[in-house]
Motif scaffolding. Structure first.
Motif, mmCIF file in Angstrom:
data_model
loop_
_atom_site.group_PDB
_atom_site.id
_atom_site.type_symbol
_atom_site.label_atom_id
_atom_site.label_comp_id
_atom_site.label_asym_id
_atom_site.label_seq_id
_atom_site.Cartn_x
_atom_site.Cartn_y
_atom_site.Cartn_z
ATOM 1 N N GLY A 249 27.505 28.437 46.179
ATOM 2 C CA GLY A 249 28.899 28.168 45.847
ATOM 3 C C GLY A 249 29.788 29.265 46.387
ATOM 4 N N MET A 250 31.054 28.973 46.452
ATOM 5 C CA MET A 250 32.026 29.917 47.005
ATOM 6 C C MET A 250 32.858 30.594 45.916
ATOM 7 S SD MET A 250 31.431 29.696 50.214
ATOM 8 C CE MET A 250 32.844 30.477 50.947
ATOM 9 N N GLU A 251 32.721 30.156 44.655
ATOM 10 C CA GLU A 251 33.536 30.687 43.571
ATOM 11 C C GLU A 251 32.663 31.326 42.498
ATOM 12 O OE1 GLU A 251 37.413 27.853 43.259
ATOM 13 O OE2 GLU A 251 35.585 27.110 42.306
ATOM 14 N N THR A 252 33.212 32.352 41.877
ATOM 15 C CA THR A 252 32.625 32.944 40.682
ATOM 16 C C THR A 252 33.672 32.844 39.590
ATOM 17 O OG1 THR A 252 31.287 34.491 41.977
ATOM 18 C CG2 THR A 252 31.650 35.041 39.665
ATOM 19 N N TYR A 253 33.248 32.387 38.424
ATOM 20 C CA TYR A 253 34.144 32.308 37.273
ATOM 21 C C TYR A 253 34.003 33.584 36.460
ATOM 22 C CZ TYR A 253 35.304 27.478 38.198
ATOM 23 O OH TYR A 253 35.781 26.330 38.774
ATOM 24 N N ILE A 254 35.129 34.195 36.158
ATOM 25 C CA ILE A 254 35.189 35.434 35.389
ATOM 26 C C ILE A 254 35.537 35.072 33.952
ATOM 27 C CG2 ILE A 254 36.312 37.691 35.211
ATOM 28 C CD1 ILE A 254 34.906 37.130 37.953
ATOM 29 N N LYS A 255 34.790 35.611 32.997
ATOM 30 C CA LYS A 255 35.110 35.394 31.587
ATOM 31 C C LYS A 255 36.343 36.226 31.258
ATOM 32 C CE LYS A 255 31.585 32.812 31.636
ATOM 33 N NZ LYS A 255 30.432 32.720 30.811
ATOM 34 N N LEU A 256 37.402 35.578 30.809
ATOM 35 C CA LEU A 256 38.709 36.226 30.676
ATOM 36 C C LEU A 256 38.727 37.393 29.714
ATOM 37 C CD1 LEU A 256 41.273 33.304 30.835
ATOM 38 C CD2 LEU A 256 40.409 34.773 32.645
ATOM 39 N N GLY A 257 37.889 37.378 28.704
ATOM 40 C CA GLY A 257 37.849 38.486 27.760
ATOM 41 C C GLY A 257 37.397 39.792 28.384
ATOM 42 N N THR A 258 36.801 39.725 29.578
ATOM 43 C CA THR A 258 36.335 40.942 30.246
ATOM 44 C C THR A 258 37.377 41.524 31.196
ATOM 45 O OG1 THR A 258 35.265 39.807 32.124
ATOM 46 C CG2 THR A 258 33.957 40.096 30.101
ATOM 47 N N LEU A 259 38.461 40.792 31.456
ATOM 48 C CA LEU A 259 39.535 41.297 32.324
ATOM 49 C C LEU A 259 40.343 42.361 31.592
ATOM 50 C CD1 LEU A 259 41.013 38.083 33.969
ATOM 51 C CD2 LEU A 259 39.974 40.008 35.163
ATOM 52 N N ASP A 260 40.766 43.386 32.336
ATOM 53 C CA ASP A 260 41.671 44.381 31.779
ATOM 54 C C ASP A 260 43.037 43.728 31.566
ATOM 55 O OD1 ASP A 260 39.677 46.358 31.873
ATOM 56 O OD2 ASP A 260 40.226 46.921 33.921
ATOM 57 N N ARG A 261 43.711 44.145 30.527
ATOM 58 C CA ARG A 261 45.016 43.581 30.175
ATOM 59 C C ARG A 261 46.141 44.432 30.739
ATOM 60 N NH1 ARG A 261 41.631 43.044 25.552
ATOM 61 N NH2 ARG A 261 41.154 40.860 25.231
ATOM 62 N N PRO A 262 47.289 43.851 30.990
ATOM 63 C CA PRO A 262 47.619 42.436 30.840
ATOM 64 C C PRO A 262 47.055 41.607 31.999
ATOM 65 C CG PRO A 262 49.530 43.596 31.681
ATOM 66 C CD PRO A 262 48.454 44.632 31.446
ATOM 67 N N THR A 263 46.684 40.376 31.713
ATOM 68 C CA THR A 263 46.111 39.514 32.747
ATOM 69 C C THR A 263 47.173 38.708 33.472
ATOM 70 O OG1 THR A 263 45.774 37.584 31.314
ATOM 71 C CG2 THR A 263 43.992 39.258 31.395
ATOM 72 N N GLY A 264 48.254 38.364 32.773
ATOM 73 C CA GLY A 264 49.289 37.516 33.359
ATOM 74 C C GLY A 264 48.856 36.065 33.481
ATOM 75 N N LEU A 265 47.732 35.702 32.873
ATOM 76 C CA LEU A 265 47.190 34.345 32.978
ATOM 77 C C LEU A 265 47.439 33.556 31.703
ATOM 78 C CD1 LEU A 265 43.752 35.337 34.551
ATOM 79 C CD2 LEU A 265 45.715 34.353 35.754
ATOM 80 N N ARG A 266 47.460 32.223 31.844
ATOM 81 C CA ARG A 266 47.596 31.310 30.698
ATOM 82 C C ARG A 266 46.615 30.166 30.870
ATOM 83 N NH1 ARG A 266 50.082 33.069 26.477
ATOM 84 N NH2 ARG A 266 50.629 30.970 25.901
#
Length: 127
Positions: A84-101
């Motif tokens: 596959g060409m994509e990796t899904y990142i679990k959002l709780g592991t991203l540093d904040r702020p993410t700017g995502l919804r």
């Protein structure tokens, strides 16, 4: 550039480039690896760079699917189809702020019975 890590810091990553709008997955495999549904967002696998990976382990959870986690703290970090060409990142592991919804819910047909979905976002029975 987005950055993130597991709880203990044994896995740290950077994402150069765009991160897709997040989804919430309610499948039974995500629930069993995280304890609840999982919010995740895709990035191009070529844009994901591991700056620290000493405790990163991969588990093949089903045919053609791998889940990346920290073998020290148990942090659930990544999901990817192989090949596959994509990796899904679990959002709780991203540093904040993410700017995502969150943009939608998937596998709501498999969701557990202890919570309701009331945010008005689109819901898909499967993916």
């Amino acid at each position: 550039m987005a950055t993130g890590r597991c709880l203990c810091g044994g896995v740290r990553y950077e994402i150069a480039g765009e991160v897709a709008q997040p989804i919430a997955c309610h499948c039974s495999q995500c629930a069993r690896t995280s304890g609840n549904f999982v919010a995740m967002a895709a990035c191009n696998s070529a844009n994901l760079r591991l700056s620290v990976s000493e405790t990163l382990s991969w588990y093949q959870s089903s045919e053609g699917v791998q889940r990346g986690f920290c073998s020290r703290c148990g942090g659930n970090l990544f999901w990817k189809a192989v090949p596959g060409m994509e990796t899904y990142i679990k959002l709780g592991t991203l540093d904040r702020p993410t700017g995502l919804r969150l943009s939608e819910h998937i596998y709501v047909g498999s969701k557990s019975d202890f919570y309701d979905l009331t945010d008005g976002l689109p819901q898909k029975h499967e993916w």
